[in-house]
Design an enzyme around this catalytic site. Sequence first.
Site, PDB file in Angstrom:
ATOM      1  N   ASP A   3       0.867  -1.167   0.000  1.00 55.72           N
ATOM      2  CA  ASP A   3       0.000   0.000   0.000  1.00 55.72           C
ATOM      3  C   ASP A   3       0.910   1.226   0.000  1.00 55.72           C
ATOM      4  O   ASP A   3       2.101   1.142   0.320  1.00 55.72           O
ATOM      5  CB  ASP A   3      -0.925  -0.013   1.217  1.00 55.72           C
ATOM      6  CG  ASP A   3      -2.195   0.785   0.985  1.00 55.72           C
ATOM      7  OD1 ASP A   3      -2.197   1.669   0.098  1.00 55.72           O
ATOM      8  OD2 ASP A   3      -3.187   0.544   1.689  1.00 55.72           O
ATOM      9  N   TRP A   4       0.348   2.381  -0.321  1.00 53.14           N
ATOM     10  CA  TRP A   4       1.170   3.572  -0.532  1.00 53.14           C
ATOM     11  C   TRP A   4       1.809   4.020   0.782  1.00 53.14           C
ATOM     12  O   TRP A   4       1.115   4.331   1.739  1.00 53.14           O
ATOM     13  CB  TRP A   4       0.312   4.664  -1.161  1.00 53.14           C
ATOM     14  CG  TRP A   4       0.403   4.691  -2.662  1.00 53.14           C
ATOM     15  CD1 TRP A   4       0.644   5.794  -3.423  1.00 53.14           C
ATOM     16  CD2 TRP A   4       0.291   3.602  -3.589  1.00 53.14           C
ATOM     17  NE1 TRP A   4       0.696   5.449  -4.759  1.00 53.14           N
ATOM     18  CE2 TRP A   4       0.490   4.108  -4.898  1.00 53.14           C
ATOM     19  CE3 TRP A   4       0.071   2.225  -3.444  1.00 53.14           C
ATOM     20  CZ2 TRP A   4       0.445   3.315  -6.035  1.00 53.14           C
ATOM     21  CZ3 TRP A   4       0.037   1.427  -4.581  1.00 53.14           C
ATOM     22  CH2 TRP A   4       0.217   1.972  -5.855  1.00 53.14           C
TER      23      TRP A   4
END
Length: 817
Positions: free
Chosen positions: A287-288
Amino acid sequence: MPSARALGEGVGQLGSKAAERPGDEPAARHGCGSAADDRSPDLSALTRDDKIDLVSGRGLWRTASLPRHHIRSVLMTDGTNGVRFVPAQIDDVGEQADLGAFLDTVDTARGETALLLGRSLPMTCFPSGATMGCSWDTALMYEVGRALAAECRLLGVQVLLGPGINLRRCPLAGRGFEYCSEDPVLTADMAAGLINGLQDHGVGASLKHLACNNSEVERTSMDSVVERRALHELYLYGFERAIARSDPWTVMTSYNRLNGVQTSADPWLLTDIVRKRWGYRGTVISDWHGIQDRPASLLAGNDLDMPQSDARKRRLRTALAEGRVPDAALDGACRNVLRLIERCDRAAAMPPLAADFDAHHALARKIAARSCVLLVNRDDLLPLTATCGHWLVIGSGAMEPRIQGVGSAGVNPRQCDIPLDMLRQTAGAGVQLSYHAGWADDGSIDPQRRQEALEMAARADTVLVFAGTPPDVSGENADRPDLALIPAHDDFIAALAGIHPRVVVVLTHPDAVILPWVGSVGAVISAGYAGQGFGGAIADILLGVENPSGKLPVTWPARLEDSPAFLGYPGEHGTHLYREGIFVGYRYFDARRITPLFPFGFGLSYTRFSYHGLRLDRSVLGRNQTLSISFTIRNDGPVYGREICQLYLGRPEAPRRAIPAHPRRALKSFACVALAPGESRVVDFVLTRRDFAYFDVVLDEWFVPEAVLSIEIGASSRDILLQTELTVAGDSALPRRLDLHTPPGIVMETPHAAAELTEWLAAETGAAPAEALAILDRCRTSFLGLHDTLSWSLGRELDEGALIQVLERINRENGIP
């Protein structure tokens, strides 16, 4: 929200055609660029720095390109109820690129999501994942996937970051509106339909967030503590099943820790489970900014670090130089990223796919209508007809509808059907339609408007109230504080129900809500977050143009305290205990005998269905066998309708001490059946051996116990209409591992134990073998461990080391390592 006109010209539109094949096939689907067909790329020409670049993001939404090696970047963007594409963010390079806009995207509390959406290109806004989950329609999800693929390809997007399939274990979770269901079977099959629609048409999916990201509270540091059986049977099973049925090009790790380890750096999760147990060969991405330790994440099996972080690249470079990360691990990640790039390159060679936005809007309206759940319909108040006379519409939601949640799933809609406009259009000139706001513009109680609306309601034949939950108090990075509607909405509906017999309430909301007035109104429709086609869809449902067929994918509690996660939510001191174990959702309500407000799988229709003739192809299920199930469903009502038939595996209520515990029933399959009045159809299901298994934490494997079970067909989890018994032959179980503290009764029932212990005890005490066996038999009822029991019985302490050797020999003879 503007009227039903295009909000922007976007990027043009071309022709479209229907989905080519449904999205609910049980076998794994590989489609374009199957990982199973990929050859290992040659990495010899790449330097170590090239490889570090390759496994790291470039800017916010791309992978790195290596032009010298003819390696192109991959463009990703958020989804999956629509494509959120911000041109200014796409080609900005550097880890600080548009950081403020990124934070606006993911942080509901900043309250600036609308500003970011205003900078994104207008695209089709489909219903949220939770709302589409109410359709239970995998083929329709395939159509949505195809439409999303067309819009992605128009923009050059190669991977859409979704679907999200975290289970909705608590209705307070801020991102609950993105996720389908509380049940892993429904969740996985719906996700597989959408993934197949995307990938069959040239755009990769990213199945997320692995795993147990079930709250937004301290989501990057919270430790989700889940016992292993619940982890495998519920939270991981949805991912396993979706991967088997759709082969997503990427899987995205979550932010949280899982049983003490950051998911992005968990070798047990990413290597032992995802790679080895499930056989996944795609690309694992973060995920970012979800990676906190890049060297550890690479070793664990997290291939791609997104987005760009020069600091994380530097730490990985240092770890490689110091030998803490072997080059072989880096090469493995590079190969997985190159396979993703190869898949994207193959997709680019596919025939063009038109993005017909008019057709996509029609699809958004269609799935919004299929996802509306009719919760209450007293005295068949709905559908309304033109003879109903004067209708009064109350609530700002009829003029400015809430069509989606906030956060990274937000989409700038190309157009938006306004409910009031669409009601006027659909009802025609025969209906007198009036409108009143009912409350203040900010949603608070306005005494004057309240009184005016009540007076108008007294003169109307039918009153339609558009009510909802408070805006911008939940979403990404923000859980809901409670399950209530906006207080002014509850207040007005309660007052209105006291003076009017024909009140219809239309709800827009992210997840389950509490309805204190539900017993006093004529009809209630749950529309969820229904996307840009909401206005047309709700008009079609209210007027009977469409027959409601949606069913709840989660259980609605009558009060928050009845939620299975209530006592452990949202955690404390950085730890979130999943106290309910395997009893999530309807499993908990069944086990505790709690009556929900509305049960899992519930939804009414304007017609009536009957179920008949349940048949099994066998009455005893042996090993290596499947079970075929069939029954007939008939539409006994006056209008065309769709019914969602649900197959549950039921277990008779077991004694409190039964080990292992099982839910009273569990969903195993489902089918959407469309029937004309008087029409009937045979529905077929097939269950495999795995459907009868639970996860045995001692064996660390799926295990089928011997049992007499119930095959149940229902219209909801609390409305079982057909059932019959099935005897299941159990797997051969490994005996329990024995040690000094195992009670003698258990020891003596274990194969080989009586003979081995008799021989040892005879040699230890000088007793005859028959006398030694008699001593062991007399000890069977002791609750103490074997060593303490024998020592006490003989009046002297026995040699612990010698007894351990005997017990280990018994364990080995029984195949226990």
